[in-house]
Design a protein around this motif. Sequence first.
Motif, PDB file in Angstrom:
ATOM      1  N   ARG A  59       0.832  -1.200   0.000  1.00 29.37           N
ATOM      2  CA  ARG A  59       0.000   0.000   0.000  1.00 29.37           C
ATOM      3  C   ARG A  59       0.868   1.252   0.000  1.00 29.37           C
ATOM      4  O   ARG A  59       0.371   2.363   0.112  1.00 29.37           O
ATOM      5  CB  ARG A  59      -0.934  -0.012   1.217  1.00 29.37           C
ATOM      6  N   VAL A  60       2.156   1.062  -0.041  1.00 33.01           N
ATOM      7  CA  VAL A  60       3.068   2.200  -0.133  1.00 33.01           C
ATOM      8  C   VAL A  60       3.733   2.170  -1.506  1.00 33.01           C
ATOM      9  O   VAL A  60       4.431   1.217  -1.835  1.00 33.01           O
ATOM     10  CB  VAL A  60       4.142   2.117   0.956  1.00 33.01           C
ATOM     11  N   VAL A  61       3.473   3.186  -2.299  1.00 27.84           N
ATOM     12  CA  VAL A  61       3.985   3.208  -3.667  1.00 27.84           C
ATOM     13  C   VAL A  61       4.790   4.474  -3.936  1.00 27.84           C
ATOM     14  O   VAL A  61       4.820   5.388  -3.121  1.00 27.84           O
ATOM     15  CB  VAL A  61       2.818   3.128  -4.668  1.00 27.84           C
ATOM     16  N   HIS A  62       5.410   4.520  -5.093  1.00 23.48           N
ATOM     17  CA  HIS A  62       6.173   5.699  -5.489  1.00 23.48           C
ATOM     18  C   HIS A  62       5.214   6.836  -5.834  1.00 23.48           C
ATOM     19  O   HIS A  62       4.018   6.631  -5.945  1.00 23.48           O
ATOM     20  CB  HIS A  62       7.037   5.369  -6.707  1.00 23.48           C
ATOM     21  N   ALA A  63       5.777   8.038  -6.052  1.00 26.57           N
ATOM     22  CA  ALA A  63       4.964   9.221  -6.310  1.00 26.57           C
ATOM     23  C   ALA A  63       4.105   9.053  -7.560  1.00 26.57           C
ATOM     24  O   ALA A  63       3.040   9.631  -7.664  1.00 26.57           O
ATOM     25  CB  ALA A  63       5.866  10.439  -6.458  1.00 26.57           C
ATOM     26  N   ASP A  64       4.535   8.234  -8.487  1.00 28.38           N
ATOM     27  CA  ASP A  64       3.787   8.058  -9.731  1.00 28.38           C
ATOM     28  C   ASP A  64       2.800   6.891  -9.652  1.00 28.38           C
ATOM     29  O   ASP A  64       2.118   6.586 -10.608  1.00 28.38           O
ATOM     30  CB  ASP A  64       4.744   7.880 -10.908  1.00 28.38           C
ATOM     31  N   GLY A  65       2.741   6.241  -8.497  1.00 29.62           N
ATOM     32  CA  GLY A  65       1.775   5.167  -8.303  1.00 29.62           C
ATOM     33  C   GLY A  65       2.285   3.795  -8.693  1.00 29.62           C
ATOM     34  O   GLY A  65       1.554   2.817  -8.612  1.00 29.62           O
ATOM     35  N   SER A  66       3.557   3.701  -9.065  1.00 29.51           N
ATOM     36  CA  SER A  66       4.099   2.391  -9.422  1.00 29.51           C
ATOM     37  C   SER A  66       4.538   1.661  -8.156  1.00 29.51           C
ATOM     38  O   SER A  66       4.944   2.302  -7.192  1.00 29.51           O
ATOM     39  CB  SER A  66       5.271   2.561 -10.382  1.00 29.51           C
ATOM     40  N   PRO A  67       4.463   0.330  -8.158  1.00 30.84           N
ATOM     41  CA  PRO A  67       4.837  -0.476  -6.990  1.00 30.84           C
ATOM     42  C   PRO A  67       6.281  -0.229  -6.604  1.00 30.84           C
ATOM     43  O   PRO A  67       7.086   0.180  -7.437  1.00 30.84           O
ATOM     44  CB  PRO A  67       4.632  -1.916  -7.477  1.00 30.84           C
ATOM     45  N   PRO A  68       6.626  -0.452  -5.348  1.00 30.91           N
ATOM     46  CA  PRO A  68       7.928  -0.170  -4.765  1.00 30.91           C
ATOM     47  C   PRO A  68       9.081  -0.771  -5.562  1.00 30.91           C
ATOM     48  O   PRO A  68       9.738  -0.100  -6.299  1.00 30.91           O
ATOM     49  CB  PRO A  68       7.881  -0.810  -3.377  1.00 30.91           C
ATOM     50  N   THR A  69       9.340  -2.047  -5.375  1.00 31.54           N
ATOM     51  CA  THR A  69      10.481  -2.673  -6.051  1.00 31.54           C
ATOM     52  C   THR A  69      10.053  -4.043  -6.523  1.00 31.54           C
ATOM     53  O   THR A  69       8.901  -4.244  -6.824  1.00 31.54           O
ATOM     54  CB  THR A  69      11.654  -2.847  -5.079  1.00 31.54           C
ATOM     55  N   CYS A  70      10.944  -4.984  -6.460  1.00 29.92           N
ATOM     56  CA  CYS A  70      10.629  -6.349  -6.812  1.00 29.92           C
ATOM     57  C   CYS A  70       9.259  -6.702  -6.242  1.00 29.92           C
ATOM     58  O   CYS A  70       8.610  -5.873  -5.659  1.00 29.92           O
ATOM     59  CB  CYS A  70      11.689  -7.276  -6.240  1.00 29.92           C
ATOM     60  N   HIS A  71       8.834  -7.880  -6.376  1.00 28.99           N
ATOM     61  CA  HIS A  71       7.525  -8.286  -5.862  1.00 28.99           C
ATOM     62  C   HIS A  71       6.424  -7.476  -6.529  1.00 28.99           C
ATOM     63  O   HIS A  71       5.293  -7.515  -6.106  1.00 28.99           O
ATOM     64  CB  HIS A  71       7.438  -8.068  -4.344  1.00 28.99           C
ATOM     65  N   ASP A  72       6.741  -6.681  -7.529  1.00 31.27           N
ATOM     66  CA  ASP A  72       5.716  -5.878  -8.173  1.00 31.27           C
ATOM     67  C   ASP A  72       4.584  -6.785  -8.659  1.00 31.27           C
ATOM     68  O   ASP A  72       3.441  -6.398  -8.681  1.00 31.27           O
ATOM     69  CB  ASP A  72       6.322  -5.092  -9.336  1.00 31.27           C
ATOM     70  N   GLY A  73       4.928  -7.995  -9.011  1.00 30.94           N
ATOM     71  CA  GLY A  73       3.895  -8.954  -9.399  1.00 30.94           C
ATOM     72  C   GLY A  73       3.009  -9.262  -8.220  1.00 30.94           C
ATOM     73  O   GLY A  73       1.780  -9.216  -8.319  1.00 30.94           O
ATOM     74  N   THR A  74       3.632  -9.535  -7.062  1.00 29.47           N
ATOM     75  CA  THR A  74       2.881  -9.808  -5.833  1.00 29.47           C
ATOM     76  C   THR A  74       2.002  -8.613  -5.487  1.00 29.47           C
ATOM     77  O   THR A  74       0.852  -8.755  -5.111  1.00 29.47           O
ATOM     78  CB  THR A  74       3.850 -10.071  -4.674  1.00 29.47           C
ATOM     79  N   ALA A  75       2.554  -7.418  -5.641  1.00 30.51           N
ATOM     80  CA  ALA A  75       1.817  -6.196  -5.339  1.00 30.51           C
ATOM     81  C   ALA A  75       0.575  -6.118  -6.232  1.00 30.51           C
ATOM     82  O   ALA A  75      -0.513  -5.818  -5.749  1.00 30.51           O
ATOM     83  CB  ALA A  75       2.716  -4.985  -5.564  1.00 30.51           C
ATOM     84  N   ARG A  76       0.742  -6.428  -7.491  1.00 25.77           N
ATOM     85  CA  ARG A  76      -0.393  -6.363  -8.420  1.00 25.77           C
ATOM     86  C   ARG A  76      -1.497  -7.298  -7.956  1.00 25.77           C
ATOM     87  O   ARG A  76      -2.677  -6.953  -7.977  1.00 25.77           O
ATOM     88  CB  ARG A  76       0.054  -6.742  -9.835  1.00 25.77           C
ATOM     89  N   GLN A  77      -1.099  -8.484  -7.501  1.00 22.40           N
ATOM     90  CA  GLN A  77      -2.078  -9.448  -6.999  1.00 22.40           C
ATOM     91  C   GLN A  77      -2.833  -8.856  -5.819  1.00 22.40           C
ATOM     92  O   GLN A  77      -4.038  -8.969  -5.713  1.00 22.40           O
ATOM     93  CB  GLN A  77      -1.364 -10.728  -6.548  1.00 22.40           C
ATOM     94  N   ALA A  78      -2.089  -8.221  -4.913  1.00 22.76           N
ATOM     95  CA  ALA A  78      -2.695  -7.645  -3.710  1.00 22.76           C
ATOM     96  C   ALA A  78      -3.695  -6.560  -4.099  1.00 22.76           C
ATOM     97  O   ALA A  78      -4.807  -6.514  -3.576  1.00 22.76           O
ATOM     98  CB  ALA A  78      -1.605  -7.069  -2.810  1.00 22.76           C
ATOM     99  N   TYR A  79      -3.306  -5.677  -5.022  1.00 25.55           N
ATOM    100  CA  TYR A  79      -4.209  -4.612  -5.459  1.00 25.55           C
ATOM    101  C   TYR A  79      -5.483  -5.211  -6.054  1.00 25.55           C
ATOM    102  O   TYR A  79      -6.589  -4.770  -5.779  1.00 25.55           O
ATOM    103  CB  TYR A  79      -3.524  -3.729  -6.507  1.00 25.55           C
ATOM    104  N   LEU A  80      -5.274  -6.244  -6.869  1.00 22.45           N
ATOM    105  CA  LEU A  80      -6.400  -6.905  -7.519  1.00 22.45           C
ATOM    106  C   LEU A  80      -7.336  -7.493  -6.467  1.00 22.45           C
ATOM    107  O   LEU A  80      -8.547  -7.340  -6.528  1.00 22.45           O
ATOM    108  CB  LEU A  80      -5.856  -8.012  -8.437  1.00 22.45           C
ATOM    109  N   ALA A  81      -6.746  -8.141  -5.451  1.00 19.10           N
ATOM    110  CA  ALA A  81      -7.531  -8.798  -4.407  1.00 19.10           C
ATOM    111  C   ALA A  81      -8.276  -7.780  -3.541  1.00 19.10           C
ATOM    112  O   ALA A  81      -9.384  -8.045  -3.078  1.00 19.10           O
ATOM    113  CB  ALA A  81      -6.612  -9.656  -3.545  1.00 19.10           C
ATOM    114  N   GLU A  82      -7.676  -6.606  -3.339  1.00 18.72           N
ATOM    115  CA  GLU A  82      -8.293  -5.601  -2.472  1.00 18.72           C
ATOM    116  C   GLU A  82      -9.223  -4.668  -3.234  1.00 18.72           C
ATOM    117  O   GLU A  82      -9.955  -3.886  -2.645  1.00 18.72           O
ATOM    118  CB  GLU A  82      -7.210  -4.762  -1.780  1.00 18.72           C
TER     119      GLU A  82
END
Length: 109
Positions: A59-82
């Motif tokens: 739930r913490v992203v860069h100023a442009d809204g892109s996921p933090p670092t690696c695990h960006d795939g995992t992050a996408r899953q989380a966003y999708l799930a939430e």
Amino acid sequence: MDSEDYVELVLTCVERVPPARVTTYGAIAEAVGEVYGGGGPRQVGRVMSQHGGAVPWWRVVHADGSPPTCHDGTARQAYLAEGTPWRPSGRVDMDTAFWRPAPPATMAP
DNA sequence: AATATGACTGTCT
DNA sequence: AAGACAGCCATAT
């Protein structure tokens, strides 16, 4: 005020971010910096790298809204799930999902 | 004490 | 749109 406290403040802010919402490193740095003084996005990033595993770091992203670092795939899953507003561009819809973290106010009664 | 580094950000090219 | 540059602030060496 110790660096340990800074860590707690940052983690608290991240935990306060509700589902389907995101915030940015800069916003957290601003909120925490209000009660801690100093600090900056990089310090928030440092804290996350060390203690991020204990909080919903996605739930913490860069100023442009892109996921933090690696695990960006995992992050996408989380966003999708939430149900986080997802933009086809491969980032979070900041206009809708941005959450302004509230300064914990040192949490000292 | 000085230099390098990092889960950052904003501006310019 | 994507990369380069420069600020920024705390830690580590």
